[in-house]
Design a protein around this motif. Structure first.
Motif, PDB file in Angstrom:
ATOM      1  N   ARG A 111      -5.576  -0.540  -8.728  1.00  0.00           N
ATOM      2  CA  ARG A 111      -4.261   0.129  -8.653  1.00  0.00           C
ATOM      3  C   ARG A 111      -3.158  -0.886  -8.334  1.00  0.00           C
ATOM      4  NH1 ARG A 111      -3.206   3.549 -11.590  1.00  0.00           N
ATOM      5  NH2 ARG A 111      -5.100   2.840 -12.529  1.00  0.00           N
ATOM      6  N   ASP A 123       0.831  -1.209   0.000  1.00  0.00           N
ATOM      7  CA  ASP A 123       0.000   0.000   0.000  1.00  0.00           C
ATOM      8  C   ASP A 123       0.865   1.259   0.000  1.00  0.00           C
ATOM      9  OD1 ASP A 123      -2.167  -1.658   0.110  1.00  0.00           O
ATOM     10  OD2 ASP A 123      -2.875  -1.002   2.085  1.00  0.00           O
ATOM     11  N   THR A 172       0.663   7.526  -6.291  1.00  0.00           N
ATOM     12  CA  THR A 172      -0.662   8.069  -6.554  1.00  0.00           C
ATOM     13  C   THR A 172      -0.707   9.516  -6.076  1.00  0.00           C
ATOM     14  OG1 THR A 172      -1.538   5.860  -6.135  1.00  0.00           O
ATOM     15  CG2 THR A 172      -3.130   7.662  -6.078  1.00  0.00           C
ATOM     16  N   ILE A 202      -2.150  12.202  -3.917  1.00  0.00           N
ATOM     17  CA  ILE A 202      -2.981  12.239  -2.709  1.00  0.00           C
ATOM     18  C   ILE A 202      -2.982  13.654  -2.140  1.00  0.00           C
ATOM     19  CG2 ILE A 202      -2.775   9.788  -2.092  1.00  0.00           C
ATOM     20  CD1 ILE A 202      -0.526  10.543  -0.155  1.00  0.00           C
ATOM     21  N   LYS A 259      -7.259   1.791   5.094  1.00  0.00           N
ATOM     22  CA  LYS A 259      -8.411   1.504   4.217  1.00  0.00           C
ATOM     23  C   LYS A 259      -9.699   1.426   5.031  1.00  0.00           C
ATOM     24  CE  LYS A 259      -6.440  -2.177   2.304  1.00  0.00           C
ATOM     25  NZ  LYS A 259      -5.087  -2.118   2.942  1.00  0.00           N
ATOM     26  N   PRO A 273      -8.529   9.269  -2.217  1.00  0.00           N
ATOM     27  CA  PRO A 273      -8.270   7.948  -1.645  1.00  0.00           C
ATOM     28  C   PRO A 273      -7.767   7.995  -0.209  1.00  0.00           C
ATOM     29  CG  PRO A 273      -6.617   8.516  -3.286  1.00  0.00           C
ATOM     30  CD  PRO A 273      -7.668   9.579  -3.352  1.00  0.00           C
ATOM     31  N   THR A 274      -7.227   9.152   0.214  1.00  0.00           N
ATOM     32  CA  THR A 274      -6.711   9.254   1.579  1.00  0.00           C
ATOM     33  C   THR A 274      -7.183  10.542   2.257  1.00  0.00           C
ATOM     34  OG1 THR A 274      -4.685  10.424   0.943  1.00  0.00           O
ATOM     35  CG2 THR A 274      -4.620   8.021   0.838  1.00  0.00           C
ATOM     36  N   TYR A 329      -8.903   0.545  -5.508  1.00  0.00           N
ATOM     37  CA  TYR A 329      -7.673   0.149  -4.797  1.00  0.00           C
ATOM     38  C   TYR A 329      -7.109  -1.156  -5.378  1.00  0.00           C
ATOM     39  CZ  TYR A 329      -5.117  -2.337  -1.151  1.00  0.00           C
ATOM     40  OH  TYR A 329      -4.203  -3.094  -0.470  1.00  0.00           O
ATOM     41  N   ASN A 384      -8.085   9.238  -7.972  1.00  0.00           N
ATOM     42  CA  ASN A 384      -9.417   8.879  -7.470  1.00  0.00           C
ATOM     43  C   ASN A 384     -10.064  10.055  -6.741  1.00  0.00           C
ATOM     44  OD1 ASN A 384     -10.924   7.867  -4.797  1.00  0.00           O
ATOM     45  ND2 ASN A 384     -11.299   6.397  -6.433  1.00  0.00           N
ATOM     46  N   ILE A 431      -0.068   3.128  -3.294  1.00  0.00           N
ATOM     47  CA  ILE A 431      -1.038   4.209  -3.049  1.00  0.00           C
ATOM     48  C   ILE A 431      -0.335   5.478  -2.555  1.00  0.00           C
ATOM     49  CG2 ILE A 431      -3.123   4.896  -1.823  1.00  0.00           C
ATOM     50  CD1 ILE A 431      -3.509   2.549  -3.819  1.00  0.00           C
TER      51      ILE A 431
END
Ligand code: FES
Ligand code: FE
Length: 427
Positions: free
Chosen positions: A420, A45, A53, A55, A204, A323-324, A417, A280, A49
């Motif tokens: 990804r 992760d 990604t 964020i 998550k 996503p976060t 998720y 996302n 992520i």
């Protein structure tokens, strides 16, 4: 806040066992248990992520003046955001180019130069090395510029990607988001209050929890005062005839209100990224219940002065999820939440309340009133996430079904998720 995490290579440690877990994920179901607590899954992760990604991590309000520095960790990666003398907002790895010391402590500082505490190498706010004592006149300082980190400022929100090749759909996202949040003028807002909370759960589970309001009625009496529960989904077969008529009337009121907002340039429609998109998001402007102004205990504005001249009290709540991250932008204030992973079963939730830069505490707003609902809601959510974490780690855990009426956003998030992780070769 110093975070110490175990070292490991995500994908190498993942192995076939982890890949099998991703393959085993059933649509419309929670993940196989280890994906919420296994150290290898956590490493994967971080790698995919949190490193590859875009964020949302900070605000330009975190560095309002030249020389302001805001430092924090993304997993085990220390980063800093700085405002330069030319008013540029830049980001760097918070790692000295000499022998890797952390340049500035986490949190906020005000500096003229970035001076390493270890051997006093000094860097301009632009990241250029300007002094390296006793290293010899022949040291080529241009080789030791601070390592830059990609950021994108969108309407006062700072998005970051630690990869050297960030996903390029950030441009399309910026085009979508800018008109929706520009009216709030968050770049000129100030942080009225900030709070860190540790949730004893995988990141998550933190995100699944805040992406649905299935749990709100039973668990968030304060927040529920300003939410229309039906806005977050309802099984029509559970409604009595009079409740159906009420729902239809509510939906008609919402449609009318959204139309009026749109006519004023306040974009309100629901929009979300495709589960195959690298970046996302989900966003929508919703009506506020009760007195209709703000997420407070009486649902009236907490701040007398609107956030900006282009919004007003009673212009709803623009919800924005990444996503976060999750955000509530209202006429009088905004609340911004960022999740940072600490361990497989621990997540830092950092919450910031934003008000108009001209608003004066004690005159234009009462701080306790401003923060009351989300301080309480965050505490309630932390307990819920801890409860779910205990469950996913237990021998009795089996993936459970999402409601197609109230938890579609969770299936979207978890499907994104899993996709990804596939795209980046974890499975
Ligand atoms: Fe920074 Fe030596 S580690 S000056
Ligand atoms: Fe909640």
């Amino acid at each position: 806040m110093q975070q110490v995490l175990p070292q490991a290579d995500a994908v190498e440690r993942a192995g076939d066992g982890l890949a099998d877990l991703y393959r085993a994920r059933k649509p419309w179901h929670t993940l196989p248990g280890p994906l919420y607590h296994d150290p290898g899954a956590f490493e994967a992760d971080l790698d995919v992520i949190f490193h590859k990604t875009w964020i949302q991590v900070a605000l330009v309000a975190d560095v309002p003046e030249a020389g302001d520095v805001y430092a924090f960790d993304i997993g085990r990666t220390p980063v800093l955001i700085v405002r330069t003398d030319d008013d540029e907002v830049l980001a760097f790895h918070n790692v000295c180019r000499h022998r890797a010391a952390r340049l500035v402590p986490n949190g906020r500082s005000i500096v003229g130069k970035l001076v390493c505490p270890y051997h006093q190498w000094a860097y301009e706010l632009t990241g250029a090395l300007i002094d390296a004592p006793h290293m010899g006149q022949d040291l080529d300082k241009s080789l030791y510029h601070l390592e830059p980190v990609a950021i994108r400022v969108i309407g006062g929100l700072i998005y970051m990607c630690l990869s050297d090749n960030p996903p390029d759909d950030i441009d399309a996202f910026a085009q979508i988001l800018t008109p929706r949040i520009a009216p709030y003028d968050l770049a000129r807002a100030k942080i009225a209050f900030e709070c860190d909370l540790i949730e004893e759960g995988n990141w998550k589970l933190t995100m699944e929890n805040n992406r649905e309001c299935y749990h709100c009625g039973a668990n968030h009496p304060e927040l529920a005062l300003s939410f229309f529960a039906v806005d977050f989904g309802v099984d029509p077969d559970m409604l009595a005839p009079h409740e159906r008529r009420e729902l239809e009337a509510h939906n008609a009121r919402c449609a009318t209100q959204k139309g009026e907002w749109e006519a004023c340039g306040l974009v309100s429609s629901a929009l979300e990224s495709d589960v195959t998109a690298a970046t996302n998001y989900r966003t929508e402007r919703l009506m506020i219940a009760g007195n209709g102004e703000s997420q407070t205990l009486d649902s009236r504005a907490a701040v007398r002065v609107p956030l900006s001249p282009t919004v007003a009290h009673g212009t709803g709540d623009t919800h924005l999820w990444g996503p976060t991250s999750w955000n509530h932008l209202m006429g009088d204030h905004a609340v911004v939440f960022n999740a940072f992973p600490i361990a497989p079963n621990r997540t830092l939730v950092r919450t910031k309340w934003l008000v108009n830069e001209a608003a004066v505490e004690g005159v234009d707003y009462d701080r306790d009133n401003l923060i009351a609902v989300w301080m309480e809601t965050n505490r309630q959510d932390a307990a819920l996430v801890a409860m779910a974490q205990a469950g996913v780690q237990s021998a009795g855990y089996r993936p459970g079904p999402y409601s197609r009426f109230t938890e579609k956003t969770l299936d979207d998030f978890i499907s994104w998720y899993v996709e990804r992780m596939r795209v980046h070769g974890v499975w």
